[in-house]
Design a protein around this motif. Structure first.
Motif, PDB file in Angstrom:
ATOM      1  N   MET A   1       0.848  -1.200   0.000  1.00  0.00           N
ATOM      2  CA  MET A   1       0.000   0.000   0.000  1.00  0.00           C
ATOM      3  C   MET A   1       0.884   1.252   0.000  1.00  0.00           C
ATOM      4  O   MET A   1       1.840   1.344   0.763  1.00  0.00           O
ATOM      5  CB  MET A   1      -0.898  -0.004   1.236  1.00  0.00           C
ATOM      6  N   ARG A   2       0.566   2.187  -0.865  1.00  0.00           N
ATOM      7  CA  ARG A   2       1.291   3.456  -0.944  1.00  0.00           C
ATOM      8  C   ARG A   2       0.440   4.536  -0.261  1.00  0.00           C
ATOM      9  O   ARG A   2      -0.714   4.747  -0.630  1.00  0.00           O
ATOM     10  CB  ARG A   2       1.587   3.829  -2.394  1.00  0.00           C
ATOM     11  N   VAL A   3       1.040   5.235   0.719  1.00  0.00           N
ATOM     12  CA  VAL A   3       0.291   6.164   1.549  1.00  0.00           C
ATOM     13  C   VAL A   3       0.936   7.542   1.490  1.00  0.00           C
ATOM     14  O   VAL A   3       2.157   7.676   1.598  1.00  0.00           O
ATOM     15  CB  VAL A   3       0.247   5.680   3.021  1.00  0.00           C
ATOM     16  N   LEU A   4       0.105   8.568   1.311  1.00  0.00           N
ATOM     17  CA  LEU A   4       0.561   9.960   1.326  1.00  0.00           C
ATOM     18  C   LEU A   4      -0.021  10.650   2.553  1.00  0.00           C
ATOM     19  O   LEU A   4      -1.216  10.525   2.830  1.00  0.00           O
ATOM     20  CB  LEU A   4       0.113  10.685   0.054  1.00  0.00           C
ATOM     21  N   PHE A   5       0.824  11.384   3.278  1.00  0.00           N
ATOM     22  CA  PHE A   5       0.379  12.110   4.470  1.00  0.00           C
ATOM     23  C   PHE A   5       0.134  13.578   4.158  1.00  0.00           C
ATOM     24  O   PHE A   5       0.845  14.188   3.367  1.00  0.00           O
ATOM     25  CB  PHE A   5       1.440  12.051   5.568  1.00  0.00           C
ATOM     26  N   LEU A   6      -0.891  14.135   4.821  1.00  0.00           N
ATOM     27  CA  LEU A   6      -1.114  15.574   4.906  1.00  0.00           C
ATOM     28  C   LEU A   6      -1.080  15.908   6.393  1.00  0.00           C
ATOM     29  O   LEU A   6      -1.827  15.311   7.176  1.00  0.00           O
ATOM     30  CB  LEU A   6      -2.484  15.940   4.331  1.00  0.00           C
ATOM     31  N   VAL A   7      -0.202  16.835   6.813  1.00  0.00           N
ATOM     32  CA  VAL A   7       0.016  17.039   8.237  1.00  0.00           C
ATOM     33  C   VAL A   7      -0.033  18.515   8.597  1.00  0.00           C
ATOM     34  O   VAL A   7       0.640  19.340   7.960  1.00  0.00           O
ATOM     35  CB  VAL A   7       1.384  16.473   8.692  1.00  0.00           C
ATOM     36  N   GLN A   8      -0.826  18.848   9.620  1.00  0.00           N
ATOM     37  CA  GLN A   8      -0.781  20.208  10.146  1.00  0.00           C
ATOM     38  C   GLN A   8       0.579  20.405  10.826  1.00  0.00           C
ATOM     39  O   GLN A   8       0.973  19.627  11.686  1.00  0.00           O
ATOM     40  CB  GLN A   8      -1.890  20.447  11.173  1.00  0.00           C
ATOM     41  N   GLY A   9       1.273  21.482  10.443  1.00  0.00           N
ATOM     42  CA  GLY A   9       2.630  21.683  10.931  1.00  0.00           C
ATOM     43  C   GLY A   9       2.739  22.523  12.179  1.00  0.00           C
ATOM     44  O   GLY A   9       3.853  22.809  12.628  1.00  0.00           O
ATOM     45  N   GLU A  10       1.609  22.922  12.763  1.00  0.00           N
ATOM     46  CA  GLU A  10       1.648  23.760  13.959  1.00  0.00           C
ATOM     47  C   GLU A  10       1.764  22.896  15.206  1.00  0.00           C
ATOM     48  O   GLU A  10       1.032  21.934  15.376  1.00  0.00           O
ATOM     49  CB  GLU A  10       0.389  24.623  14.034  1.00  0.00           C
ATOM     50  N   GLY A  11       2.692  23.229  16.097  1.00  0.00           N
ATOM     51  CA  GLY A  11       2.911  22.416  17.278  1.00  0.00           C
ATOM     52  C   GLY A  11       3.633  21.124  16.911  1.00  0.00           C
ATOM     53  O   GLY A  11       4.143  20.957  15.808  1.00  0.00           O
ATOM     54  N   ARG A  12       3.672  20.193  17.850  1.00  0.00           N
ATOM     55  CA  ARG A  12       4.360  18.937  17.581  1.00  0.00           C
ATOM     56  C   ARG A  12       3.425  17.732  17.567  1.00  0.00           C
ATOM     57  O   ARG A  12       3.810  16.660  17.125  1.00  0.00           O
ATOM     58  CB  ARG A  12       5.457  18.708  18.623  1.00  0.00           C
ATOM     59  N   GLY A  13       2.167  17.921  18.039  1.00  0.00           N
ATOM     60  CA  GLY A  13       1.266  16.791  18.198  1.00  0.00           C
ATOM     61  C   GLY A  13       0.989  16.028  16.924  1.00  0.00           C
ATOM     62  O   GLY A  13       1.209  14.817  16.840  1.00  0.00           O
ATOM     63  N   HIS A  14       0.479  16.710  15.893  1.00  0.00           N
ATOM     64  CA  HIS A  14       0.107  16.026  14.658  1.00  0.00           C
ATOM     65  C   HIS A  14       1.330  15.502  13.925  1.00  0.00           C
ATOM     66  O   HIS A  14       1.292  14.429  13.311  1.00  0.00           O
ATOM     67  CB  HIS A  14      -0.702  16.974  13.772  1.00  0.00           C
ATOM     68  N   LEU A  15       2.425  16.246  13.978  1.00  0.00           N
ATOM     69  CA  LEU A  15       3.664  15.784  13.346  1.00  0.00           C
ATOM     70  C   LEU A  15       4.173  14.520  14.036  1.00  0.00           C
ATOM     71  O   LEU A  15       4.626  13.575  13.372  1.00  0.00           O
ATOM     72  CB  LEU A  15       4.720  16.889  13.401  1.00  0.00           C
ATOM     73  N   THR A  16       4.106  14.488  15.346  1.00  0.00           N
ATOM     74  CA  THR A  16       4.534  13.310  16.092  1.00  0.00           C
ATOM     75  C   THR A  16       3.651  12.114  15.769  1.00  0.00           C
ATOM     76  O   THR A  16       4.136  10.982  15.614  1.00  0.00           O
ATOM     77  CB  THR A  16       4.506  13.595  17.606  1.00  0.00           C
ATOM     78  N   GLN A  17       2.347  12.345  15.650  1.00  0.00           N
ATOM     79  CA  GLN A  17       1.433  11.266  15.275  1.00  0.00           C
ATOM     80  C   GLN A  17       1.751  10.728  13.886  1.00  0.00           C
ATOM     81  O   GLN A  17       1.687   9.514  13.646  1.00  0.00           O
ATOM     82  CB  GLN A  17       0.000  11.768  15.353  1.00  0.00           C
ATOM     83  N   ALA A  18       2.123  11.626  12.970  1.00  0.00           N
ATOM     84  CA  ALA A  18       2.495  11.193  11.624  1.00  0.00           C
ATOM     85  C   ALA A  18       3.758  10.326  11.665  1.00  0.00           C
ATOM     86  O   ALA A  18       3.855   9.308  10.958  1.00  0.00           O
ATOM     87  CB  ALA A  18       2.710  12.403  10.726  1.00  0.00           C
ATOM     88  N   LEU A  19       4.736  10.722  12.480  1.00  0.00           N
ATOM     89  CA  LEU A  19       5.947   9.912  12.613  1.00  0.00           C
ATOM     90  C   LEU A  19       5.606   8.524  13.152  1.00  0.00           C
ATOM     91  O   LEU A  19       6.133   7.511  12.686  1.00  0.00           O
ATOM     92  CB  LEU A  19       6.944  10.601  13.546  1.00  0.00           C
ATOM     93  N   SER A  20       4.715   8.474  14.137  1.00  0.00           N
ATOM     94  CA  SER A  20       4.337   7.196  14.738  1.00  0.00           C
ATOM     95  C   SER A  20       3.645   6.290  13.725  1.00  0.00           C
ATOM     96  O   SER A  20       3.961   5.097  13.621  1.00  0.00           O
ATOM     97  CB  SER A  20       3.415   7.441  15.933  1.00  0.00           C
TER      98      SER A  20
END
Length: 383
Positions: A1-20
């Motif tokens: 499966m090929r997956v593309l992320f869209l991530v809100q860059g404000e703060g660290r919460g959503h970015l950290t969730q994307a890394l996880s």
């Protein structure tokens, strides 16, 4: 499966969730082909994300939230004015997001609370399915906890959340604990996304308090609390620290913001005092550290997090840096909450993979307003 992320860059919460989630997908043998990260003219992609995320990163302009420089209060009116001011570059960003999705043709787009995702799917209708992940989607759940009053902030929060998820197959609502799904609102309740670094830490009992100070007002309150309880050891991380370890006296030390060191201190502290950001409170819960949760002024989402965190037993909500309140709470804290939290978190691997599989196999794709139009939209906003 090929997956593309869209991530809100404000703060660290959503970015950290994307890394996880990226770590999780790679473990399962799937490919994360890239991340489109919302940035502003004053905020670029944070180094902790760009240095860790292994796929290509594309910064895309997205109007951010406006905070008062002196008090760090969220200012909804100025946020709205700024969004209107940047409407033209924002439209160009929507077209860029659409172009990248249609050119790269991932199997699924995963949107971490970035408004560019919801409005691209509402206005330009990409052909690739999208799912949305954020704890904010719990706002569409009947068990959503919210403070009394704050009508204006509640409406602004719900509208902003709604704008991030138009056209999504499912809304994966990150939660402190297990709750029933609500298919009528396309809400599936899932465990928090935590980085592998957290799960690899070995927590130990401690006698010091750990504070994460982001607001000028909180630093003032910290000093007052320290003067009232000079015998209690406090390690405080804040952006204005002059170095890695700035010793104030025998029991108070400031530390420069450092994500890795902060987690190491958390693993061996007695309790944590922090703003009510979902990510940091979940990290504390995983490590078995009670939290005193202090929402940022006018930050409706954090006020909700504090109430919900208190309901789930991960800590206690407060309006200020009140050590008396925390010290009175600690003897009553149920430490088995951490065991239940860890068991809930362990279910996430299969739940997230199942959601992605559902998104790629379901047909036809929902329209941009399915489930959120007419009377249903008005009902959601009233909730």
């Amino acid at each position: 499966m090929r997956v593309l992320f869209l991530v809100q860059g404000e703060g660290r919460g959503h970015l950290t969730q994307a890394l996880s989630l990226a770590q999780m997908l790679q473990t399962a043998g799937h490919q994360v082909i890239g991340a489109l990260v919302g940035v502003t003219e004053h905020r670029s992609v944070p180094a902790f994300f760009s240095n860790t995320f292994t796929a290509p990163i594309t910064p895309v302009f997205s109007p951010g939230l406006v905070y008062n420089a002196g008090t760090n209060e969220l200012e909804p009116f100025k946020t709205t004015v700024q969004a209107i001011r940047y409407s033209r570059p924002f439209w160009r960003s929507l077209k860029l997001v659409h172009e990248i999705i249609e050119t790269e043709r991932p199997d699924v787009v995963v949107n971490f609370y970035e408004m560019l995702g919801g409005l691209t799917y509402a206005l330009l209708r990409p052909s690739v399915p999208m799912i949305c992940i954020a704890h904010q989607y719990f706002a569409f759940h009947s068990n959503f906890q919210r403070p009394k009053g704050q009508w204006l902030y509640r409406q602004a929060f719900r509208i902003n959340t709604l704008l991030t998820c138009f056209g999504a197959r499912e809304l994966l609502a990150l939660s402190f604990d297990k709750q029933p799904d609500e298919p009528r609102n396309r809400v599936r309740v899932v465990p928090p996304l935590l980085r592998q670094e957290i799960t690899q830490l070995q927590p130990s009992p401690g006698d010091s308090l750990l504070a994460y100070v982001t607001q000028p007002g909180l630093k003032t309150e910290l000093l007052k609390a320290h003067q009232q309880h000079p015998g209690i050891k406090i390690d405080a991380f804040h952006a204005a620290a002059s170095g890695p370890d700035e010793r104030v006296d025998d029991t108070l030390t400031y530390h420069a913001i450092d994500g890795k060191r902060f987690l190491e201190f958390m693993a061996r502290c007695r309790a944590i005092v922090t703003t009510a950001g979902f990510e940091s409170v979940c990290e504390a819960a995983y490590l078995g550290k009670p939290a005193l949760m202090i929402p940022q002024p006018n930050h409706f989402e954090q006020s909700c997090n504090a109430i919900d965190g208190q309901r789930a037993g991960v800590g206690i909500a407060a309006q200020k840096f009140d050590l008396d309140q925390l010290l009175a709470y600690l003897p009553t804290h149920d430490y088995t909450v951490s065991e239940r939290f860890r068991a809930w978190h362990a279910q996430g691997y299969f739940m997230f993979l199942a959601a992605l599989n559902r998104a790629t196999s379901a047909t036809p794709r929902p329209t941009s307003t399915d489930g959120f139009s007419g009377n249903r939209l008005r009902a959601l906003l009233r909730g």
